[in-house]
Motif scaffolding. Sequence first.
Motif, mmCIF file in Angstrom:
data_model
loop_
_atom_site.group_PDB
_atom_site.id
_atom_site.type_symbol
_atom_site.label_atom_id
_atom_site.label_comp_id
_atom_site.label_asym_id
_atom_site.label_seq_id
_atom_site.Cartn_x
_atom_site.Cartn_y
_atom_site.Cartn_z
ATOM 1 N N SER D 183 0.964 -1.200 0.062
ATOM 2 C CA SER D 183 0.011 -0.101 -0.013
ATOM 3 C C SER D 183 1.022 1.269 -0.055
ATOM 4 O O SER D 183 0.528 2.262 -0.469
ATOM 5 N N MET D 221 -6.995 3.042 0.582
ATOM 6 C CA MET D 221 -5.758 2.090 0.747
ATOM 7 C C MET D 221 -4.980 2.230 1.966
ATOM 8 O O MET D 221 -4.709 1.388 2.532
ATOM 9 N N VAL E 68 -6.227 -2.663 -5.526
ATOM 10 C CA VAL E 68 -6.784 -2.047 -4.116
ATOM 11 C C VAL E 68 -7.961 -2.930 -3.649
ATOM 12 O O VAL E 68 -8.020 -3.215 -2.584
#
Lengths: 475, 97, 103, 303, 83
Positions: D183, D221, E68
Amino acid sequence: MNWALLSLALPLLSAFWVLLVRRAVSETILFATLVSLTAALAAFYQVQSDPVQTLLLGDWTLPLAIRFELTSLNALLMVLTATIHFLVGLYNRFSRHGSGRYSDYWPLSAVLHSALVALWLSRDLFNWYVTLELLTLVAVALVTLSGPKAYRAALGYLVLSLIASLFYLLGVALLYGEYGVLDLDRLSALAVDSANTRLALLLMVLGLMLKAALWPLYLWLPDAHANAPTAVSALLSALVVKGPLFILWLTLTQIAPVEFAQQLGLIFALFGSVALLSGAWSALRTPYLKTLVAYSTVAQLGYALITLGLLLRWQTPELATALWLFVIAHALAKVSAFLAAGEMQATFGSKELIAVRGASQSMPLAMFAFAVAGGSLIGLPPSGGFLAKWILLQPLFAEPAHWPWALAILLGTLASAAYVFRVVALAFDRYDVETELPQTDALAQWLSLLPALVVWGLALISQPLMLWLSTGANP
Amino acid sequence: MTEFQLFLGLGLLLFLLGVHGLVLSEHTIRRLIAINVSGGGVFLVMVSLASRGDSVDPVMQALVVTGLVVAVSATAFALRLGSALTRAESSDREGDH
Amino acid sequence: MIEFTAILAWPFLLAGAFFFIAGTLGVLRFPDIYSRLHAVTKADTLGLGLTVIGLGLLSGSLRTTLLMILVWLLVMASGATACQLLARYERERPQVEDENGGR
Amino acid sequence: MAVVDWVYDGLLALLVLGLAAGALYSLSLYRAVVFYIALGLVLALVWARLGAPDLALAEAAIGAGLTGVLLLSALKHQPNKARLMGWPWLPGLTGIAILLLLIMMVKAVWGLPQGMAAVGQAALLAVPESGVEHPVTAVLLNFRAWDTLLEVLVVLLALLALRQLTLPDETFPDAWPLLLAWSRLLAPLSLLLGIYLLWRGADAPGGAFQSGALIAAGLLMLRLVGLSPALPWSRFGVRLSILIGPTIFLLAAMATASLGAGWLAFPPDWSKALILLIEVAATTSIAISLALLVGSDSRELNQ
Amino acid sequence: MLWLISLLLLTVMASMVRVVVGPTRADRLLAIQLFGTAGTAVLLMMAYLWGQPALIDAALIIALLAAVITSALVQFLRREHHD
């Protein structure tokens, strides 16, 4: 037109401002509303000398631009919106049972105000879709202000509203597919009687009827309006459901092929008659005070639906005067009725209707406000409600063939009298001596009386009012 | 039949299926999926109507972009409202015990 | 010249499609989740890579090719990460729930 | 049309239909959500097929991406098994009704003419005067800027509405190191790609909404793995960044109305700069609003 | 080229079977991952075929958001087991 734009922009700007700085929230919004009201009055004054003003947004030419139009009708609706927003705001600020000075009621109501003005001004089908969505979200947000107990009603309202928007949008898309324009006037000039046009209009009508809670698509309304905070119920019943009605009226009178409009008109008038009776019947049976007032909105929208239906059926644009008088009179009366009912409910601490027993002694002002508002809802002369009904009934009495409609309206009047008297009679009942007198709030009761006085005051200006409405309503 | 008509019909079907799903379900997430499927159908109708000419109609495309953003905002709020409702009702039930 | 690269490109595109098919077959036929994870993330990434090479040869524009290679790198990294994450999730998942009951 | 066109269009249509049916009628909610996400992806392909790349971008970012995360996050608070409504005869009966309605509707729309709509042609003609080269951006930020202003307002309103709710707690387990690292890579990448899309919006497909949605996905995220700082409503900066888009848009409208040619009539020399300013402000607001709409914490907003 | 695209669509369609039969949640998500990869390939081919470079951006977005979504789902699923 600039005054109208000012009236549109100010509440929105003040909403941004109070969200940002979070100081003097209620004062800022009330002040902005007052200025917006003044601007709306100025626009109204201006429109007297120049009856139809148009503005092409962005200075583009027509089919491309979004068009605003200012007539004496929508100027009047702007004045009405600002007035009601201001009066309800006053109540909400000064009543002990209001939402408080810092709550999000203030910016939300200001956005509601601007969204409605945007709707009154716009003449573009897709732009209306966006304003409708905006209106829905504001309305749902306002309903949720009263906490978790309103969530179910809010969610139901939101879901139905979203699907209604899609119906409307699909209709707009099909019209665009056939004629290639979105502007109301252009469509009105181009529209022909085709299967696609009918389908598109039917989809739009379904969506708008659901949004305006017109019978039989009203089932979401009583829950949502009864569970909202008092000030919000007043705004929703008085103003929000009138927005889709406005679009419905304009699209059907401007675009719909005559034959199709006549068929729809008959259905509308029938539905309206049923709405009058079924709404009143539910109002007579519900055990809760605010639910009764909410059902009365369903019934009163029946009048608007009958008027719109007959207007389409006979292709008589003059009836639009009656339609908009109904809307204005109902808006003002309903604000009073909801504020009075809410004030009583909060003071007695019970949402049951039975709690108002003896209210004529403990809260005479609020009860008086309710009765005065009820008088206009019933249509007692010389209230605004009477005026509207009178204009509607005149052509009905003129021809024997129309008497059934007159009968329906008279029955509806009796029914509305029944539910208003249901409350009033209970209030005049003997007060139970043993219970303590609750702490009452005189100022809040006065504030709830104000709109009702305005609606009776309409009688004083009935002649010019009818003139304004008739010039504005027949473009 | 041309491809614009194929996708136009598909869009209408999708719209109706979504409405059908909405009528049949009483669950928040399902209802919102149904509404969004319906919305997809409406957008499909709009885009297929936009693609009739030699080049694609920019106005219709812009309208669909607007519609998409409106739909996602409303869906987001509705889903969170649904979660809040579930929580409120379960804490009510616990309160009763 | 253009002709030549076009002829060169097609074998890559076809090979790419072949690997996509192989990946899908793997997803459908392999017996357990771990081998299926491999099928998707390896075969499909390879398929995409071959497709990118083929399209890059066809387009002949450096900027387009670079962008496409960026897409490929992203998919490759994403595939590898997703494979790891899902595998670890599967391993650590409490095995009590009934996974065949229409979940 | 050649056979291959039919095969290809038919496959797309079948996919859309199958996925929609899966999303609507799957008994398990989780499965329905996965089908819906896949439907969003296929719709992006359909928009690409129909020649609307702007929409493909928007659908990929908004329809598939954000709505997907949104639905997945809502799953937790709901019972997974959700039966369809009780009466056994209802689906069949309504199914027949749907079929009849479809036939009627298709018959009604069948004769719609070919060729581009009048407004579309007018828009294409007016693009050179709009200050941007890309027609869709010109429509969104100039010709129909009023719609767009209201639309930005809708996003804000959804957030304001969310502020009123008492939400359940959202806590996530500590992320695995791999996920953290991933991320840390994805979030800046989505920010970068968002800025790139915004910058391209003037002369190619892209623009404020796509860009805002993408940046929001990046923020989300970070949020999921606990890297994102809280964005509490009580902080002035957060409110400012949420409100700046609609405010600047409205101020531009008022300024053009009082000083210039009229409400939202951008003067030609300035229009490019004004549009850019509005777009940047709107992107900021949309990105933060969407991120909060999907992933705000229970206490973040109600203050 | 269109045949190639159709072929990819067909593989996508086949992999949807995994969403239906599962059996685990990870399997269903895997199908999305595959879908994302095949979808990017289709978009890249379309971008070349019709000369629409913007579709490459769309492919980029899909690749990014598929990642994601997978990560988000893993977090969401783990959260459920934690409570």
